[in-house]
Design an enzyme around this catalytic site. Structure first.
Site, PDB file in Angstrom:
ATOM      1  N   GLY A  40       0.801  -1.232   0.000  1.00  0.00           N
ATOM      2  CA  GLY A  40       0.000   0.000   0.000  1.00  0.00           C
ATOM      3  C   GLY A  40       0.828   1.274   0.000  1.00  0.00           C
ATOM      4  O   GLY A  40       2.033   1.277  -0.269  1.00  0.00           O
ATOM      5  N   LYS A  51      11.149   7.588   4.771  1.00  0.00           N
ATOM      6  CA  LYS A  51      12.153   7.406   5.832  1.00  0.00           C
ATOM      7  C   LYS A  51      13.480   6.918   5.265  1.00  0.00           C
ATOM      8  O   LYS A  51      14.548   7.189   5.842  1.00  0.00           O
ATOM      9  CB  LYS A  51      11.645   6.456   6.920  1.00  0.00           C
ATOM     10  CG  LYS A  51      10.863   7.181   7.986  1.00  0.00           C
ATOM     11  CD  LYS A  51       9.503   7.585   7.530  1.00  0.00           C
ATOM     12  CE  LYS A  51       8.958   8.887   7.795  1.00  0.00           C
ATOM     13  NZ  LYS A  51       7.633   9.156   7.263  1.00  0.00           N
ATOM     14  N   GLU A 204       1.613  27.651   5.110  1.00  0.00           N
ATOM     15  CA  GLU A 204       0.592  27.005   5.953  1.00  0.00           C
ATOM     16  C   GLU A 204      -0.500  28.019   6.295  1.00  0.00           C
ATOM     17  O   GLU A 204      -0.207  29.114   6.754  1.00  0.00           O
ATOM     18  CB  GLU A 204       1.241  26.447   7.225  1.00  0.00           C
ATOM     19  CG  GLU A 204       0.293  25.991   8.307  1.00  0.00           C
ATOM     20  CD  GLU A 204      -0.694  24.906   7.848  1.00  0.00           C
ATOM     21  OE1 GLU A 204      -0.243  23.877   7.330  1.00  0.00           O
ATOM     22  OE2 GLU A 204      -1.907  25.119   8.011  1.00  0.00           O
ATOM     23  N   HIS A 446      21.783   4.761  32.325  1.00  0.00           N
ATOM     24  CA  HIS A 446      22.544   5.992  32.156  1.00  0.00           C
ATOM     25  C   HIS A 446      23.845   5.708  31.419  1.00  0.00           C
ATOM     26  O   HIS A 446      24.495   4.710  31.719  1.00  0.00           O
ATOM     27  CB  HIS A 446      22.862   6.593  33.532  1.00  0.00           C
ATOM     28  CG  HIS A 446      23.696   7.825  33.452  1.00  0.00           C
ATOM     29  ND1 HIS A 446      23.187   9.025  33.024  1.00  0.00           N
ATOM     30  CD2 HIS A 446      25.018   8.038  33.714  1.00  0.00           C
ATOM     31  CE1 HIS A 446      24.144   9.936  33.038  1.00  0.00           C
ATOM     32  NE2 HIS A 446      25.266   9.373  33.449  1.00  0.00           N
TER      33      HIS A 446
END
Ligand code: FAD
Length: 467
Positions: A40, A51, A204, A446
């Site tokens: 699709g 991407k 926009e 961390h």
């Protein structure tokens, strides 16, 4: 005439995922797809190709900044043909993967255009005008959407383009106008500016870019994009655009200021999508649609004809691939008479792969206040994150919107490095109705970028640590 338990029309992320789920539920399943390749819009002209191109832009950004940390590399340029080849490869592999999954799950792929004949019958017209009828107990419509066009603006596919054509470019445009500052428009603006377009302007109509995001995030992104040389015109209305020689001339009216005549090599029209219902036979079965053509569904994705479901971009829910897939799973489970729960649309994450990235889940501060919550908000900047400093990506922040009484987290909004990955943790939290106290108790490794989540939660609890 072949008989199935379920026929799905359309093999995008809604349809093919519904097919897999239906098959896993033990239903004899077929999927009808008019394109040669499965997957699709998302796979062929949406999520995956954009991407793939954005990844090239990310690599370029890293290479350009390498010398800041003492890595001496020579950038010889961009071979855009090769960038495009790598995009095609990503599509090819993903489409092949979907075909493999269909085989693996014994799902029949019917190649051609599907049309409803009656509530249990679909006719498939193949490319040679042959047609075959198939019957099913349940039908799932997953035919998706196509780019929205404007009545006064003719897309010629060369200089005035939609997201479909711009993905196929063989060269980077020197200058680009982008009409529409939703996720698609912003991603292409960010992409081409980074790949080398010298002038990129976003037009926009609304007050700010990414109008669906939390306002503070939109303003932060606007600032970041402007810093990178992208011109942003908000409260701006395109009145007219025409091709003049090798340029597009665009007449833009501004709410504040003089009208402008903008000139560029190309104009990208990114003003939304429209549902794909042509020759689908909806009238043959009296399926209700709204004025814009979206199919109306109930909380289990059933249309007005109870054995026919509709999912994905064809219905008026959030037009994102993962939403389409979630709706596909729901419809396939419901058709198999499994116990189902309606989807929680206010917990669907959204992601924009600009630089910096933007992602969110849940209510914006404005929406939370509108909904009547007694709201409290916490923000933690990436500039205060050790890992972000190591990466040299200190722009942006995480913002948590919570409610006062129980400290429940209502929304999380992130602009900054790896925002599109970080948002999944927030999604889990919202799904489990997490409080800011519980979120602060989740110990994060961390140094990681994800520490910002706990830092913001501590702030929401009135016990800031690193700020
Ligand atoms: P589609 O993916 O549109 O699939 C519908 C399928 O049905 C198509 O293959 C079509 O050929 C077929 N079909 C239609 N009519 C018939 C018929 N009558 N007979 C047979 N077959 C038919 N979403 C994200 O979540 N993340 C992203 O990063 C993202 N990026 C995007 C970037 C761009 C440029 C665009 C345009 C969209 C992006 N999206 C993204 C949105 C995402 O692509 C859609 O939300 C998603 O594809 C919708 O899935 P769907 O299955 O409903 O429809």
């Amino acid at each position: 005439m072949a008989n199935y338990d379920v026929i799905i029309i359309g093999a995008g992320p809604g349809g093919y995922v519904a097919a897999i789920r239906a098959a896993k539920n033990g239903l004899k399943t077929a999927v009808v797809e008019q394109e040669k390749r499965l997957g699709g819009t998302c796979l062929l002209r949406g999520c995956i190709p954009t991407k793939a191109l954005l990844h090239a832009a990310d690599v370029l950004t890293v290479v350009k900044s390498a010398k800041d940390i003492g890595i001496d590399v020579e950038l010889k340029g961009i071979d855009f043909q090769k960038v495009q080849k790598s995009r095609s490869k990503a599509i090819q592999k993903s489409a092949a993967g979907v075909s493999y999954l269909m085989k693996q799950n014994n799902i029949e792929v019917l190649v051609g255009h599907g049309e409803l004949v009656n509530e249990h019958e679909v006719v498939v017209h193949d490319t040679t005008s042959e047609k075959q009828n198939h019957q099913a107990q349940h039908i799932i419509i997953a035919t998706g959407s196509r780019p929205q066009q404007l009545s006064f603006l003719k897309v010629d596919g060369h200089q005035i383009v939609t997201s479909d054509e711009i993905l196929e470019l063989t060269a980077i445009p020197k200058s680009l106008l982008v009409l529409g500052a939703g996720a698609v428009g912003i991603e292409f603006a960010s992409l081409f500016k980074r790949l080398g377009s010298s002038e990129v302007t976003v037009i926009e109509m609304l007050n700010h870019i990414l109008p669906l995001e939390d306002e503070e995030v939109s303003f932060e992104l606007e600032h970041a994009l402007t810093k990178r040389g992208i011109k942003i015109l908000t409260k701006a209305k395109l009145e007219k655009a025409e091709v003049v020689g090798d340029e597009v001339h665009a007449q833009v009216a501004l709410k504040e200021g003089e009208p402008q005549l903008l000139k560029a090599e190309m104009l990208l029209v990114a003003v939304g999508r429209t549902p794909q219902t042509q020759n689908l036979g909806l009238d043959n079965v009296n399926i209700k649609t709204d004025k814009a053509g979206y199919i109306e569904v109930d909380e289990f994705m059933r249309t007005s004809v109870r054995n026919i479901y509709a999912i994905g971009d064809i219905v008026r829910t959030i037009a994102l691939a993962h939403v389409a897939s979630a709706e596909g799973i729901l419809a396939a489970d419901h058709a198999a008479h499994k116990h189902c729960y309606p989807l929680k649309y206010n917990q669907m994450p959204s992601a924009v792969y600009a630089q910096p990235e933007v992602a969110s889940v849940g209510l914006s501060e404005h929406a939370a206040r509108e909904a009547g919550y007694d709201v409290k908000v916490a923000k933690f900047p990436f500039a205060a994150s050790g890992k972000a400093r190591i990466l040299g990506q200190t722009e942006g922040f995480i913002k948590i919107v919570g409610e006062q009484k129980y400290g429940e987290v209502l929304g999380v909004h992130i602009i900054g490095p790896h925002a599109t990955e970080l948002i999944s943790e927030a999604g889990v939290g919202l799904r489990l109705e997490i409080t800011s106290e519980e979120l602060a108790q989740v110990v994060h490794a961390h140094p990681t970028i994800s520490e910002v989540v706990a830092e913001a939660a501590h702030i929401l609890n009135g016990q800031a640590l690193h700020i």
